[in-house]
Design a protein around this motif. Structure first.
Motif, PDB file in Angstrom:
ATOM      1  N   GLY A 119      53.575  64.261 -29.031  1.00  0.00           N
ATOM      2  CA  GLY A 119      54.566  63.224 -29.295  1.00  0.00           C
ATOM      3  C   GLY A 119      55.085  62.603 -28.005  1.00  0.00           C
ATOM      4  O   GLY A 119      55.241  61.382 -27.901  1.00  0.00           O
ATOM      5  N   ASN A 120      55.335  63.427 -27.010  1.00  0.00           N
ATOM      6  CA  ASN A 120      55.787  62.938 -25.715  1.00  0.00           C
ATOM      7  C   ASN A 120      54.725  62.042 -25.078  1.00  0.00           C
ATOM      8  O   ASN A 120      55.037  60.975 -24.534  1.00  0.00           O
ATOM      9  CB  ASN A 120      56.133  64.113 -24.800  1.00  0.00           C
ATOM     10  N   THR A 143      52.862  56.687 -23.619  1.00  0.00           N
ATOM     11  CA  THR A 143      51.782  55.702 -23.676  1.00  0.00           C
ATOM     12  C   THR A 143      52.269  54.407 -24.308  1.00  0.00           C
ATOM     13  O   THR A 143      51.979  53.315 -23.795  1.00  0.00           O
ATOM     14  CB  THR A 143      50.591  56.270 -24.483  1.00  0.00           C
ATOM     15  N   LEU A 144      53.012  54.509 -25.401  1.00  0.00           N
ATOM     16  CA  LEU A 144      53.554  53.310 -26.053  1.00  0.00           C
ATOM     17  C   LEU A 144      54.528  52.573 -25.143  1.00  0.00           C
ATOM     18  O   LEU A 144      54.551  51.331 -25.125  1.00  0.00           O
ATOM     19  CB  LEU A 144      54.230  53.676 -27.371  1.00  0.00           C
ATOM     20  N   GLN A 145      55.321  53.310 -24.374  1.00  0.00           N
ATOM     21  CA  GLN A 145      56.255  52.680 -23.443  1.00  0.00           C
ATOM     22  C   GLN A 145      55.493  51.901 -22.369  1.00  0.00           C
ATOM     23  O   GLN A 145      55.837  50.760 -22.044  1.00  0.00           O
ATOM     24  CB  GLN A 145      57.150  53.740 -22.810  1.00  0.00           C
ATOM     25  N   ALA A 149      53.866  48.805 -24.091  1.00  0.00           N
ATOM     26  CA  ALA A 149      54.856  47.766 -24.379  1.00  0.00           C
ATOM     27  C   ALA A 149      55.264  47.044 -23.097  1.00  0.00           C
ATOM     28  O   ALA A 149      55.440  45.818 -23.089  1.00  0.00           O
ATOM     29  CB  ALA A 149      56.079  48.373 -25.062  1.00  0.00           C
ATOM     30  N   GLY A 150      55.412  47.786 -22.007  1.00  0.00           N
ATOM     31  CA  GLY A 150      55.733  47.157 -20.722  1.00  0.00           C
ATOM     32  C   GLY A 150      54.632  46.223 -20.267  1.00  0.00           C
ATOM     33  O   GLY A 150      54.902  45.124 -19.755  1.00  0.00           O
ATOM     34  N   ALA A 151      53.372  46.635 -20.448  1.00  0.00           N
ATOM     35  CA  ALA A 151      52.245  45.783 -20.055  1.00  0.00           C
ATOM     36  C   ALA A 151      52.168  44.528 -20.919  1.00  0.00           C
ATOM     37  O   ALA A 151      51.929  43.426 -20.416  1.00  0.00           O
ATOM     38  CB  ALA A 151      50.937  46.572 -20.161  1.00  0.00           C
ATOM     39  N   VAL A 152      52.397  44.670 -22.225  1.00  0.00           N
ATOM     40  CA  VAL A 152      52.377  43.508 -23.120  1.00  0.00           C
ATOM     41  C   VAL A 152      53.510  42.551 -22.769  1.00  0.00           C
ATOM     42  O   VAL A 152      53.310  41.328 -22.692  1.00  0.00           O
ATOM     43  CB  VAL A 152      52.451  43.952 -24.601  1.00  0.00           C
ATOM     44  N   GLY A 153      54.709  43.079 -22.539  1.00  0.00           N
ATOM     45  CA  GLY A 153      55.843  42.227 -22.169  1.00  0.00           C
ATOM     46  C   GLY A 153      55.604  41.487 -20.864  1.00  0.00           C
ATOM     47  O   GLY A 153      55.907  40.298 -20.748  1.00  0.00           O
TER      48      GLY A 153
END
Length: 144
Positions: free
Chosen positions: A79-80, A85-87, A90-94
């Motif tokens: 989970g961590n 990975t999602l964080q 999301a930073g790369a997409v933003g």
């Protein structure tokens, strides 16, 4: 009550700590960047950025802890890893979307490079503020 099952306690905790989804200082910093994007001096940028990062720092640990609390002990490492990975994703997409907005402004607006970049930057901040607002309201809609 087993730790791996979402519960009424989790919903109550998330609702009580819901302001952590977008702390006021992070929201204020986004608005400052959005409204003053064309007139930013370096000390002003540094101050608003410190405010923004303080908002992120106050919420990320609590959000990750709250999310990991719903998992069984043997699932917490995965989970961590997924949350980190999602964080990063999301930073790369933003960052990519913001770069596209600035580049489009530089390409299609008339004026100097500095002016078109400033307009593009302001438009990118508007986009990020809208995304943050949608995420914030979605969070409260899901956690009742």
């Amino acid at each position: 009550m087993p730790r791996h099952q979402p519960s009424a306690y989790l919903s109550h905790t998330a609702r009580r700590e819901g302001w952590l989804a977008l702390p006021p200082c992070r929201w204020v910093a986004l608005l400052i960047f959005t409204l003053a994007a064309r007139h930013l001096a370096n000390p002003f940028i540094a101050t608003a950025y410190v405010l923004y990062m303080a908002g992120i720092g106050t919420c990320m640990g609590s959000i990750m802890t709250s999310a990991l609390r719903t998992l069984a002990d043997n699932q917490q490492t995965e989970g961590n890893a997924i949350l980190n990975t999602l964080q990063q994703f999301a930073g790369a997409v933003g960052t990519s979307l913001s770069a596209v907005v600035v580049a489009q402004s530089q390409t299609y607006l008339a004026g100097s490079q500095a002016y078109t970049t400033a307009v593009g930057t302001q438009n990118a901040f508007i986009m990020l503020t809208v995304f943050a607002t949608v995420i914030w309201f979605s969070y409260f809609k899901v956690v009742k």
